[in-house]
Design an enzyme around this catalytic site. Sequence first.
Site, short mmCIF file in Angstrom:
data_model
loop_
_atom_site.label_atom_id
_atom_site.label_comp_id
_atom_site.label_asym_id
_atom_site.label_seq_id
_atom_site.Cartn_x
_atom_site.Cartn_y
_atom_site.Cartn_z
N ASP A 139 66.43 16.27 -45.12
CA ASP A 139 66.07 15.16 -44.24
C ASP A 139 64.56 15.00 -44.19
OD1 ASP A 139 66.12 13.38 -41.78
OD2 ASP A 139 68.22 13.96 -41.80
N HIS A 212 63.73 12.06 -37.38
CA HIS A 212 65.11 12.01 -37.86
C HIS A 212 65.64 13.41 -38.21
CE1 HIS A 212 68.44 10.79 -40.61
NE2 HIS A 212 68.43 9.65 -39.94
N SER A 548 73.86 8.76 -39.55
CA SER A 548 72.98 9.94 -39.64
C SER A 548 73.30 10.95 -38.56
CB SER A 548 71.52 9.52 -39.48
OG SER A 548 71.00 8.98 -40.65
#
Length: 775
Positions: A139, A212, A548
Site C-alpha cells: 500500500d 491509506h 480498500s
Amino acid sequence: MSLSISIPIFLFFFFFFFFLASASSDSKTFIVQVQPDSKPSVFPTHKHWYESSLSSLSSEPTPLIHTYNTVFHGFSAKLSPSQAQKLQSLPHVLALIPEQVRRLHTTRSPEFLGLRSTDTAGLLKESDFGSDLVIGVIDTGVWPERQSFNDHDLSPVPSKWKGQCVAGENFLASSCNRKLIGARYFCGGYESTNGKMNQTTEFRSPRDTDGHGTHTASIAAGRYVFPASTLGYAKGVAAGMAPKARLAAYKVCWNAGCYDSDILAAFDSAVADGCDVVSLSVGGVVVPYYLDAIAIGAFGASDAGVFVSASAGNGGPGGLTVTNVAPWVTTVGAGTIDRDFPADVKLGNGRIIPGMSVYGGPGLPPGRMFPLVYAGSEGGDGYSSSLCLEGSLDQRLVKNKIVVCDRGINSRAAKGEVVKKAGGVGMILANGVFDGEGLVADCHVLPATAVAASTGDEIRQYITAASKSKSPPTATILFKGTRIRVKPAPVVASFSARGPNPEAPEILKPDVIAPGLNILAAWPDKVGPSGIPSDKRTTEFNILSGTSMACPHVSGLAALLKAAHPEWSPAAIRSALMTTAYTVDNRGETMLDESSGNTSTVMDFGAGHVHPQKAMDPGLVYDISSSDYVDFLCNSNYTTKNIQVITRKVANCNGAKRAGHSGNLNYPSLSVVFQQYGKRKMSTHFIRTVTNVGDPKSVYQVTIRPPRGMSVTVKPEKLAFRRVGQKLSFLVRVQAREVKLSPGSSSMKSGSILWSDGKHTVTSPLVVTMQQPLV
C-alpha cells in the site's frame, strides 16, 4: 477512492504493440521474464547476467529497476522500442510485460462481524487473535507510531520471519517493533517513469504520507485502542480483525500511483520474508493474467501457500467493473455496517432531506436558515461550476450561502474547500445518477453533507421553484452525530465493483463482500482527515470508505483462520469464507443494493457477506492446488507459454481435458454462460470435490435451489464421510431452455447448492447467464 475501469482487451494489445513498434515513442518500463535456469555459470548472480543482457542491446547504459527471484524470475527496466524488440527475440526471454499504473481503491466492524474480545470461545480465542501470523500490506506505507501498532504484551518476533525494517527518510530501522515487524519501500518503477520524487511532499521511506496504508494495515491487524474516534464521531474501541497478528508494510504507492514493477517487487519480498497473508487494496484495468503483474505475483504467493486478498475496485454500481479477478486471489467487495452519521438538510419549505457527514468543526448557528444556491446555475461555464472545480465559483454569487455541488471529477472534500475559498458557509454534495442513492461520509473542511441522487434532484427543483417565488430558497444542515444499530445492514455499497468477471465469466467475482463504508481506522500525523493539503487538522483515526477498506477485513480474517487451521491452503481459507457467507441483512431479508434500493444479486456480493465465526468451522472446503489452476488456464485457451509466464513452470495441458471446461475449477461458486445460437435446449455439468474439515463421521445431504426456470441435478445426493481430510466428489448438471433476448443482450439468474449435515451448511452460489449473440 478511485474508479476501477475495464477496457476492451483489443485496445490493450493495440497500445502494447503500438509502443513496441513505434520508433518515435518514448521509452517504457517493462517487466521482463526469463527462463529460470538460463543463467550461464560465468556470471556470479542473476543480477549481473541481467545487466549484461541489457548492455548488449545498445551502447546506452540501461539500469535495472528491480530484480525478482521468488514469485517471478526476471527483472524490470526502462526500454526503448528497439531495445524491447531485441530483448523479446532472445531465446531465454519468456515475456515482456508492459507496466500498468494502479490506483488505490479507496470500528464498529469487529463487533458487527461478531468478533468480541470478551468471548470465551470463537475465532479470536481459537486463533489467539492471530498471534504469530504475518500480514503483508502492499500500500502507501505505514505511520509506525500509531497506538494501533503498539507491541504491548506481544511475544517475540516469530523465528520464521526473514524480513527487514528498512530505514529511510524520517523512518528509522528501530521504527519497527514486535507488532510492525517489517517495513520496505519500492519506488524504482515510480521514479523510472516520473523522475526523482519530490521529497518535500513524500518520504523516500516506508513512512506513509497519504494515510491509506496506515488505515488498511490497522483494519487488518490493529491493536485494541480506547478511546478512539474521528472528530468526535464513532467513539469507542478501535480494533483490527487480527489484533495480535504481525504486520509488514510494503510501500509501493506514491503521489503518481502504484507501478507494476514496484508491486511485483513487493510480492517478491513479502513471500521471501515469510508473510502468511498479503493484502492489496489497489487495482487497474483488467487484462489477461499473463499481462497482469498483480495476477502473476499473486500466483507465486498462492503457490507458496500465502493467502492473497485484493479489493474488487470502486467502479460500481455498473456491471463488468470488478478488478483483481484471478481465481487464486480472493476478491473483496464492500458493504455497509450498522452505523452511520446522519447530517440532514432542512429546506426553507420545511422538507427534511437525509444526508451523511462526519464534519467536526463549528456547525451552522442553530435555528438560522441560509440562502441556498446550485453552483451549476451560478455563473462560470455551468459544468465546471456545477462540480465545484478549483476556480469555478464566483465569490459574489456564493458568499455567505450554502452551495449545492455535484459529485464527480475532483474529490468530495476538495469541493468543500472550493466552496469555502469562495466564501460559502456550507455545502450540499449531491450524487449523480451513476452514484445512485449511496452516501459516503467525509471529514469536510466546512459544514457539509452528502445527499442521494434523487434527493439532490429534489433540492435543485426546490431552488428553481423558490427562486421564482417571493420566498428565496434557504436551507441549513443538521448534524446528528453517530447512530448505531441501523437497519437495513449490511447493504452492498454503491461504489463496490460488480461482476460479471470480464476476464473469466466462469469464475464468479467478487468472491465476498466485507465492511467497506465509513470505516474507522488509524491515520497518520501531518495528513488532515479530509486528505486535502490545506487541511491542517490532526486525528489519530479517520473514517474512510472503499473496497480498500473491505479487503483488509478479509486479510485479517484469513490470518485468524490460518492461525486456527495451520494446515489449510489459501483456497481452503477462501472456501471457508465463501461457503459460510450470508446474503440476508439484519431485517432477515436479502441484502439491498445501496445504489438503487433494490434487492442485490450475486454479481454484487458474490457468495455473500463474510461471517467469521461460521468460517472457523465450515464443515467442508473446496480445495484447489496450483496444478488445478494450470488446468483452468489450459481450459481457458491460454497457450503453454502464457501459462509459464504466470506459473513459472512449463505446463502440460494434456491432462486438463479430463477436467472438462474452465468452469470445472474446484471453486466454491459455480457459473456458466450459455450462448444461445438458436439452440432450444442447453446443458453443462460441473464436477466438484469437497474435503471434510468438520466431524470425522458425517453425512451431508444436498439441497438444490435452481435458478428460476432451469433444471439442476446433483449426483450423488448424499456424501458420507468417515474421517477428517477425506475427499468426495459430486456432479452438478444444469439444463436451460432458450429465453427470448435481443441480439447482444444477456439474462442472468442465480440459485444455490447447499450441503448440510445438520450442524454445518455449506452453500455455493450457482449462476447461469444466457447470452444472445449479435449475429
